[in-house]
Motif scaffolding. Structure first.
Motif, PDB file in Angstrom:
ATOM      1  N   LEU A 345       0.810  -1.217   0.000  1.00 15.47           N
ATOM      2  CA  LEU A 345       0.000   0.000   0.000  1.00 15.47           C
ATOM      3  C   LEU A 345       0.847   1.272   0.000  1.00 15.47           C
ATOM      4  O   LEU A 345       0.370   2.341   0.390  1.00 15.47           O
ATOM      5  CB  LEU A 345      -0.952  -0.005   1.207  1.00 15.47           C
ATOM      6  N   ILE A 346       2.084   1.169  -0.434  1.00 20.08           N
ATOM      7  CA  ILE A 346       2.902   2.359  -0.622  1.00 20.08           C
ATOM      8  C   ILE A 346       2.765   2.779  -2.079  1.00 20.08           C
ATOM      9  O   ILE A 346       3.158   2.050  -2.990  1.00 20.08           O
ATOM     10  CB  ILE A 346       4.369   2.091  -0.247  1.00 20.08           C
ATOM     11  N   PRO A 347       2.177   3.942  -2.326  1.00 19.20           N
ATOM     12  CA  PRO A 347       1.897   4.338  -3.719  1.00 19.20           C
ATOM     13  C   PRO A 347       3.152   4.755  -4.475  1.00 19.20           C
ATOM     14  O   PRO A 347       4.143   5.193  -3.893  1.00 19.20           O
ATOM     15  CB  PRO A 347       0.946   5.534  -3.549  1.00 19.20           C
ATOM     16  N   GLY A 348       3.078   4.611  -5.777  1.00 19.06           N
ATOM     17  CA  GLY A 348       4.128   5.103  -6.664  1.00 19.06           C
ATOM     18  C   GLY A 348       3.569   6.229  -7.520  1.00 19.06           C
ATOM     19  O   GLY A 348       2.425   6.146  -7.972  1.00 19.06           O
ATOM     20  N   VAL A 349       4.366   7.275  -7.723  1.00 17.32           N
ATOM     21  CA  VAL A 349       3.884   8.447  -8.462  1.00 17.32           C
ATOM     22  C   VAL A 349       4.937   8.911  -9.461  1.00 17.32           C
ATOM     23  O   VAL A 349       6.132   8.910  -9.162  1.00 17.32           O
ATOM     24  CB  VAL A 349       3.542   9.613  -7.504  1.00 17.32           C
ATOM     25  N   VAL A 350       4.481   9.311 -10.644  1.00 20.54           N
ATOM     26  CA  VAL A 350       5.332   9.957 -11.644  1.00 20.54           C
ATOM     27  C   VAL A 350       4.762  11.358 -11.839  1.00 20.54           C
ATOM     28  O   VAL A 350       3.575  11.512 -12.148  1.00 20.54           O
ATOM     29  CB  VAL A 350       5.310   9.195 -12.980  1.00 20.54           C
ATOM     30  N   TYR A 351       5.605  12.393 -11.669  1.00 19.07           N
ATOM     31  CA  TYR A 351       5.107  13.770 -11.641  1.00 19.07           C
ATOM     32  C   TYR A 351       5.174  14.470 -12.992  1.00 19.07           C
ATOM     33  O   TYR A 351       5.376  15.684 -13.064  1.00 19.07           O
ATOM     34  CB  TYR A 351       5.863  14.565 -10.586  1.00 19.07           C
ATOM     35  N   THR A 352       5.029  13.710 -14.052  1.00 18.60           N
ATOM     36  CA  THR A 352       4.834  14.319 -15.368  1.00 18.60           C
ATOM     37  C   THR A 352       3.449  14.960 -15.380  1.00 18.60           C
ATOM     38  O   THR A 352       2.726  14.910 -14.384  1.00 18.60           O
ATOM     39  CB  THR A 352       4.914  13.247 -16.460  1.00 18.60           C
ATOM     40  N   TRP A 353       3.088  15.572 -16.484  1.00 16.12           N
ATOM     41  CA  TRP A 353       1.688  16.015 -16.645  1.00 16.12           C
ATOM     42  C   TRP A 353       1.166  15.433 -17.932  1.00 16.12           C
ATOM     43  O   TRP A 353       1.725  15.714 -18.978  1.00 16.12           O
ATOM     44  CB  TRP A 353       1.597  17.551 -16.669  1.00 16.12           C
ATOM     45  N   PRO A 354       0.160  14.593 -17.898  1.00 13.49           N
ATOM     46  CA  PRO A 354      -0.587  14.210 -16.706  1.00 13.49           C
ATOM     47  C   PRO A 354       0.260  13.389 -15.727  1.00 13.49           C
ATOM     48  O   PRO A 354       1.215  12.723 -16.120  1.00 13.49           O
ATOM     49  CB  PRO A 354      -1.734  13.368 -17.266  1.00 13.49           C
ATOM     50  N   GLU A 355      -0.126  13.489 -14.451  1.00 13.89           N
ATOM     51  CA  GLU A 355       0.560  12.705 -13.425  1.00 13.89           C
ATOM     52  C   GLU A 355       0.136  11.245 -13.507  1.00 13.89           C
ATOM     53  O   GLU A 355      -0.960  10.916 -13.980  1.00 13.89           O
ATOM     54  CB  GLU A 355       0.240  13.279 -12.041  1.00 13.89           C
ATOM     55  N   VAL A 356       1.012  10.374 -13.043  1.00 14.08           N
ATOM     56  CA  VAL A 356       0.744   8.938 -13.047  1.00 14.08           C
ATOM     57  C   VAL A 356       0.879   8.436 -11.616  1.00 14.08           C
ATOM     58  O   VAL A 356       1.835   8.792 -10.922  1.00 14.08           O
ATOM     59  CB  VAL A 356       1.754   8.184 -13.946  1.00 14.08           C
ATOM     60  N   ALA A 357      -0.072   7.643 -11.150  1.00 15.46           N
ATOM     61  CA  ALA A 357      -0.001   7.154  -9.770  1.00 15.46           C
ATOM     62  C   ALA A 357      -0.646   5.780  -9.677  1.00 15.46           C
ATOM     63  O   ALA A 357      -1.574   5.456 -10.428  1.00 15.46           O
ATOM     64  CB  ALA A 357      -0.684   8.128  -8.819  1.00 15.46           C
ATOM     65  N   ALA A 358      -0.147   4.990  -8.741  1.00 21.38           N
ATOM     66  CA  ALA A 358      -0.664   3.630  -8.602  1.00 21.38           C
ATOM     67  C   ALA A 358      -0.429   3.111  -7.196  1.00 21.38           C
ATOM     68  O   ALA A 358       0.516   3.519  -6.514  1.00 21.38           O
ATOM     69  CB  ALA A 358       0.009   2.700  -9.615  1.00 21.38           C
ATOM     70  N   VAL A 359      -1.304   2.199  -6.776  1.00 29.71           N
ATOM     71  CA  VAL A 359      -1.096   1.494  -5.511  1.00 29.71           C
ATOM     72  C   VAL A 359      -1.696   0.099  -5.648  1.00 29.71           C
ATOM     73  O   VAL A 359      -2.683  -0.103  -6.369  1.00 29.71           O
ATOM     74  CB  VAL A 359      -1.743   2.258  -4.328  1.00 29.71           C
TER      75      VAL A 359
END
Length: 466
Positions: A345-359
């Motif tokens: 349950l530790i999320p991963g994020v990519v801060y491009t635009w659009p942003e990308v996130a997952a858990v």
């Protein structure tokens, strides 16, 4: 010689958070940092400065490409002052690292500047302005990581660079070649593409963001192609050579053909590796594995009972917030509490635009584990809020157990997904079903409605707005 209950080597997000929590719990605490500023890679040459440049370049792109459609007219040419942009980035970094100095003082944590190394399991020598030695009952290793490279690449840090140098360039590249289609390469690639550089991304795997859900990779790849970035997937880099101000990269494609790329800068972003240089771990008896990581058990305890390790220097995802959770975990363990971390349950994020996130789990992982699941997906372009702001790219995808409806994974790409993913983490922490999320009221109009709609789609395939 000064004595402490706990000494922490490294002041990144894991180290400084561990120090604060130890102090809060009544332990006499010291932190050792070899650089002159606290905060580690994340605050100095990672998360914070890259987000500052992403924000500045985003403003520039909005002004040059989108203001007019909003009825905002700016007379004259809009120009980039890169020196000022880099200067603002540094001001953000200085303010943030200064905040860590304040927190150390507030919590009565002793800060030592210098290279900390083990004399034995309870003594640390510090080589800095003044050589000294301290004693600690418990020691936490939080020395983080540094950029990796490939064995045949010479990093001259001028034209063949890492993310550290990419954050302080004195000119906008004419053609930036990026080796590696992961988080760091894509974020910095987007910064310089917005500012006018030609950008080529060379990725060994058949998709960018290879560890994330394939749907996210595909969608972000479309966004980069739309921005006229060249995405060279399934290309194995063979050589990188610098000739004056030109860098030549040769790579083999999946047909076995060698392709040549010429640019003025080459960013090598093939991941990061644990940083343990100078720690003298042998003197303390701390064991490492064949990947250069410090070995730890489920309590983050090393092979030596009183020494712990957290963050990038141990196994797991190299994420600042993962290190923070581990820092708190160790501090509370030392205080006799029973903390827990659910790494799923530790999320991963990519801060491009659009942003990308997952858990949670990806579709690929669920298929590999033979777990029966259902999918609910909802596009951002169907949201009123997305249309109002013009942020139409992306979607939210929810994966739920086919029998129980428990949410197993949430994957999203779109505006503000870095923030939206927290809703999914909360839901999964409390083992919510897709129906639970679908029955929660979400304010209208918001980007968060995409989460509710995806949950509706996963529950009974009854999303309301598609």
């Amino acid at each position: 010689m000064k004595s402490y209950d706990v000494a922490i080597i490294g002041s990144g997000p894991g180290g400084y958070v561990a120090a604060i929590r130890c102090a809060q719990l009544g332990m006499k605490t010291a932190i050792i940092e070899k650089y002159s500023t606290l905060g580690g890679t994340c605050l100095n040459v990672g998360c914070i400065p890259s987000k500052a440049l992403l924000s500045s370049s985003h403003h520039y792109e909005e002004a040059t490409k989108h203001f007019e459609e909003h009825g905002i007219e700016i007379p004259g040419d809009i120009k980039v002052n890169l020196e000022k942009m880099i200067g603002r980035k540094q001001a953000v970094v200085d303010q943030t690292t200064g905040g860590i100095d304040f927190l150390m003082k507030k919590n009565n944590i002793d800060v030592f500047e210098g290279l900390g190394s083990f004399k034995d399991a309870t003594h640390i020598t510090i080589e800095g302005k003044d050589a000294q030695e301290i004693e600690a009952k418990k020691i936490i290793i939080a020395t983080g990581s540094k950029p990796s490279t490939l064995p045949f690449i010479t990093l001259d840090k001028e034209r063949v660079i890492t993310s550290t140098e990419a954050l302080k360039l004195k000119e906008i590249p004419k053609h930036l070649i990026i080796i590696g289609g992961g988080v760091i390469g894509l974020e910095l690639g987007q910064v310089y593409r917005r500012l006018g550089a030609e950008v080529t991304v060379i990725e060994y795997m058949d998709r960018i963001l290879p560890t994330m859900d394939a749907g996210l990779s595909k969608e972000l790849n479309k966004v980069f192609k739309k921005a006229k970035c060249k995405m060279m997937l399934s290309h194995k880099v063979q050589s990188v050579e610098r000739h004056g101000d030109e860098v030549i990269v040769k790579a083999e494609n999946k047909k076995g053909e060698v392709v040549e790329f010429k640019g003025d800068y080459c960013l090598v972003s093939v991941g990061r590796k644990p940083y343990t240089a100078g720690l003298n771990l042998d003197a303390a008896g701390v064991a490492m594995n064949d990947r250069g990581q410090v070995e730890v058990n489920d309590h983050l305890q090393t092979s030596v009972d009183n020494i712990y390790a957290i963050g990038d220097v141990i196994k797991g995802a190299m994420l600042a917030h993962k290190a923070e959770e581990e820092g708190v975990f160790v501090a509370e363990t030392l205080a006799g509490q029973k903390p827990h971390i659910d790494y799923n349950l530790i999320p991963g994020v990519v801060y491009t635009w659009p942003e990308v996130a997952a858990v949670g789990k990806t579709e690929e992982e669920l298929k590999a584990a033979n777990v029966e699941y259902k999918v609910g997906q909802f596009p951002f372009r169907a949201l009123g809020r997305a249309r109002a702001s013009g942020d139409l790219d992306g979607f939210v995808k929810i994966l739920a157990d086919k029998t129980t409806d428990e949410v197993l994974g949430v994957h999203m790409i779109g505006a503000r997904c870095a923030d939206l993913i927290a809703e999914a983490v909360v839901a999964m922490e409390f083992r919510a079903s897709a129906e639970d999320i679908s029955r929660m009221s979400h304010a209208h109009p918001t980007f968060a409605e995409a989460v509710k709609e995806a949950a509706l789609a996963a529950t009974e395939d009854r999303a309301l707005h598609v």
